[in-house]
Design a protein around this motif. Structure first.
Motif, PDB file in Angstrom:
ATOM      1  N   GLY A 160       0.783  -1.222   0.000  1.00  0.00           N
ATOM      2  CA  GLY A 160       0.000   0.000   0.000  1.00  0.00           C
ATOM      3  C   GLY A 160       0.820   1.280   0.000  1.00  0.00           C
ATOM      4  O   GLY A 160       2.052   1.259  -0.024  1.00  0.00           O
ATOM      5  N   VAL A 161       0.107   2.384   0.021  1.00  0.00           N
ATOM      6  CA  VAL A 161       0.678   3.726  -0.020  1.00  0.00           C
ATOM      7  C   VAL A 161       0.160   4.489   1.202  1.00  0.00           C
ATOM      8  O   VAL A 161      -1.022   4.381   1.557  1.00  0.00           O
ATOM      9  CB  VAL A 161       0.265   4.454  -1.314  1.00  0.00           C
ATOM     10  CG1 VAL A 161       0.751   5.897  -1.327  1.00  0.00           C
ATOM     11  CG2 VAL A 161       0.793   3.701  -2.531  1.00  0.00           C
ATOM     12  N   THR A 162       1.034   5.281   1.854  1.00  0.00           N
ATOM     13  CA  THR A 162       0.659   5.977   3.084  1.00  0.00           C
ATOM     14  C   THR A 162       0.661   7.486   2.901  1.00  0.00           C
ATOM     15  O   THR A 162       1.576   8.052   2.295  1.00  0.00           O
ATOM     16  CB  THR A 162       1.617   5.621   4.236  1.00  0.00           C
ATOM     17  OG1 THR A 162       2.970   5.868   3.832  1.00  0.00           O
ATOM     18  CG2 THR A 162       1.472   4.164   4.635  1.00  0.00           C
ATOM     19  N   VAL A 163      -0.356   8.129   3.465  1.00  0.00           N
ATOM     20  CA  VAL A 163      -0.470   9.587   3.464  1.00  0.00           C
ATOM     21  C   VAL A 163      -0.868  10.038   4.872  1.00  0.00           C
ATOM     22  O   VAL A 163      -1.848   9.527   5.438  1.00  0.00           O
ATOM     23  CB  VAL A 163      -1.512  10.075   2.437  1.00  0.00           C
ATOM     24  CG1 VAL A 163      -1.766  11.576   2.582  1.00  0.00           C
ATOM     25  CG2 VAL A 163      -1.054   9.754   1.018  1.00  0.00           C
ATOM     26  N   PHE A 164      -0.117  10.961   5.433  1.00  0.00           N
ATOM     27  CA  PHE A 164      -0.387  11.508   6.766  1.00  0.00           C
ATOM     28  C   PHE A 164      -1.629  12.397   6.673  1.00  0.00           C
ATOM     29  O   PHE A 164      -1.631  13.404   5.989  1.00  0.00           O
ATOM     30  CB  PHE A 164       0.840  12.300   7.212  1.00  0.00           C
ATOM     31  CG  PHE A 164       0.833  12.792   8.637  1.00  0.00           C
ATOM     32  CD1 PHE A 164      -0.303  12.751   9.427  1.00  0.00           C
ATOM     33  CD2 PHE A 164       1.989  13.314   9.181  1.00  0.00           C
ATOM     34  CE1 PHE A 164      -0.290  13.218  10.733  1.00  0.00           C
ATOM     35  CE2 PHE A 164       2.021  13.783  10.478  1.00  0.00           C
ATOM     36  CZ  PHE A 164       0.880  13.748  11.265  1.00  0.00           C
ATOM     37  N   ALA A 165      -2.700  12.007   7.372  1.00  0.00           N
ATOM     38  CA  ALA A 165      -3.963  12.748   7.310  1.00  0.00           C
ATOM     39  C   ALA A 165      -3.904  14.023   8.142  1.00  0.00           C
ATOM     40  O   ALA A 165      -3.343  14.036   9.242  1.00  0.00           O
ATOM     41  CB  ALA A 165      -5.104  11.864   7.806  1.00  0.00           C
ATOM     42  N   HIS A 166      -4.474  15.105   7.611  1.00  0.00           N
ATOM     43  CA  HIS A 166      -4.600  16.413   8.288  1.00  0.00           C
ATOM     44  C   HIS A 166      -3.483  16.665   9.320  1.00  0.00           C
ATOM     45  O   HIS A 166      -3.746  16.776  10.521  1.00  0.00           O
ATOM     46  CB  HIS A 166      -5.980  16.561   8.945  1.00  0.00           C
ATOM     47  CG  HIS A 166      -6.500  15.322   9.632  1.00  0.00           C
ATOM     48  ND1 HIS A 166      -5.999  14.853  10.834  1.00  0.00           N
ATOM     49  CD2 HIS A 166      -7.472  14.460   9.284  1.00  0.00           C
ATOM     50  CE1 HIS A 166      -6.643  13.769  11.196  1.00  0.00           C
ATOM     51  NE2 HIS A 166      -7.553  13.504  10.267  1.00  0.00           N
ATOM     52  N   PRO A 167      -2.228  16.746   8.871  1.00  0.00           N
ATOM     53  CA  PRO A 167      -1.102  16.782   9.800  1.00  0.00           C
ATOM     54  C   PRO A 167      -1.002  18.038  10.659  1.00  0.00           C
ATOM     55  O   PRO A 167      -0.343  18.010  11.709  1.00  0.00           O
ATOM     56  CB  PRO A 167       0.120  16.682   8.875  1.00  0.00           C
ATOM     57  CG  PRO A 167      -0.359  17.207   7.570  1.00  0.00           C
ATOM     58  CD  PRO A 167      -1.785  16.774   7.465  1.00  0.00           C
ATOM     59  N   GLN A 168      -1.646  19.132  10.253  1.00  0.00           N
ATOM     60  CA  GLN A 168      -1.568  20.362  11.036  1.00  0.00           C
ATOM     61  C   GLN A 168      -2.955  20.840  11.476  1.00  0.00           C
ATOM     62  O   GLN A 168      -3.230  22.042  11.535  1.00  0.00           O
ATOM     63  CB  GLN A 168      -0.875  21.457  10.223  1.00  0.00           C
ATOM     64  CG  GLN A 168       0.595  21.174   9.945  1.00  0.00           C
ATOM     65  CD  GLN A 168       1.438  21.231  11.217  1.00  0.00           C
ATOM     66  OE1 GLN A 168       1.529  22.254  11.866  1.00  0.00           O
ATOM     67  NE2 GLN A 168       2.059  20.105  11.566  1.00  0.00           N
ATOM     68  N   ALA A 169      -3.816  19.896  11.826  1.00  0.00           N
ATOM     69  CA  ALA A 169      -5.166  20.228  12.295  1.00  0.00           C
ATOM     70  C   ALA A 169      -5.099  20.628  13.764  1.00  0.00           C
ATOM     71  O   ALA A 169      -5.454  19.864  14.662  1.00  0.00           O
ATOM     72  CB  ALA A 169      -6.101  19.043  12.092  1.00  0.00           C
ATOM     73  N   VAL A 170      -4.637  21.853  14.010  1.00  0.00           N
ATOM     74  CA  VAL A 170      -4.385  22.302  15.384  1.00  0.00           C
ATOM     75  C   VAL A 170      -5.660  22.365  16.212  1.00  0.00           C
ATOM     76  O   VAL A 170      -5.599  22.268  17.451  1.00  0.00           O
ATOM     77  CB  VAL A 170      -3.675  23.672  15.383  1.00  0.00           C
ATOM     78  CG1 VAL A 170      -2.281  23.547  14.801  1.00  0.00           C
ATOM     79  CG2 VAL A 170      -4.483  24.715  14.613  1.00  0.00           C
TER      80      VAL A 170
END
Length: 286
Positions: A188-198
């Motif tokens: 699979g392929v990985t993507v960091f979700a909403h990384p700066q959702a402060v």
């Protein structure tokens, strides 16, 4: 092409069934929709079957949103995983552990809320969740029904079940570096979700995102409802500097969030690269 790579169904904490999600994606004029329920692929078969009833041209991307925690910082994060082999045993085992612990966690939070005088029951939370992976939004929905809060989002505060809140409870979560390795091993392929959702609480430091990139992270979710324009610009620059793919998506949850399918989208070239890198599964086209 209009491509939305982050959406949830009743298999986790969305309000659309997997079939309804597919139909709504078609009605919204999307060309590609990814089903990324929390820690489960349980809705995938129903979504694939629903493709037969919609217009030609819609493509379904199988995926999941994995619950992770960075230690020793203790920061929670979500890792989007696309086009992995859902039967790969090591990743499946971890997804099952996280999913099963969600039940324990939700029950603990329900008990804590009842102890605070909130008139909800575990039985009602279970009915709201149905066959899906029970989570905080189901507990929050029970609180809304009981008239304690006005909206699901109001529950995610220090007063209630927000991170560190009075009725909060921890759950089993993956180390993000291990998550990347497991997804890669499953093709699979990985993507960091909403990384700066402060607005959701503490976020992962920038230097750690660079370390995740070195560990094999494929991309970061840039265009997201919880990122303002300045944050998107900063993240897009970071992606370019680190050689990461920059995606965009709605993070659709049906009526639980005030955002529609396709409100944020992914560039077709980025989507094509995700498909090119994946070896565990293929998108399904109507």
């Amino acid at each position: 092409m209009r491509i939305d790579l982050h959406a949830h169904s009743t298999a986790s904490d969305g309000t659309d069934s997997p079939a309804e999600l597919v139909r709504n994606a078609a009605a919204a004029g999307l060309d590609v929709i990814a089903l990324t329920d929390h820690d489960t692929t349980g809705g995938y078969a129903e979504a694939v079957a629903a493709l037969a009833g919609v217009r030609e041209g819609l493509t379904l991307v199988p995926g999941a949103e994995l619950s992770c925690r960075l230690e020793p910082e203790g920061v929670g994060l979500h890792m989007l995983a696309y086009l992995f082999d859902p039967e790969e045993p090591n990743l499946k085992r971890e997804r099952d552990l996280v999913r099963d612990d969600r039940v324990r966690r939700a029950q603990v939070m329900t008990d804590k809320l009842m102890g605070l005088g909130v008139p909800i029951t575990w039985e009602r939370v279970q009915r709201i969740a149905g066959d899906g992976a029970v989570g905080r939004p189901h507990v929050a929905t029970a609180m809304v029904e009981a008239g304690v809060i006005r909206s699901v989002g109001d529950a995610f505060t220090a007063e209630w079940i927000g991170n560190g809140g009075r009725a909060y409870a921890e759950k089993h979560e993956l180390d993000p570096y291990r998550a990347i390795r497991l997804v890669k091993a499953a093709g699979g392929v990985t993507v960091f979700a909403h990384p700066q959702a402060v607005a959701r609480g503490r976020v992962v430091p920038v230097d750690v995102i660079a370390e995740l990139a070195e560990a094999g992270l494929d991309g970061i979710e840039v265009d997201h409802m919880d990122h303002d324009d300045d944050t998107r610009k900063r993240l897009r620059g970071m992606a370019a500097e680190l050689g990461l793919l920059a995606t965009g998506s709605s993070d659709y949850h049906g009526s639980r969030k005030a955002i529609g399918l396709g409100d944020n989208t992914t560039d077709p070239e980025v989507y094509a690269e995700i498909v090119r890198r994946a070896t565990g599964a293929e998108p399904v086209r109507r």
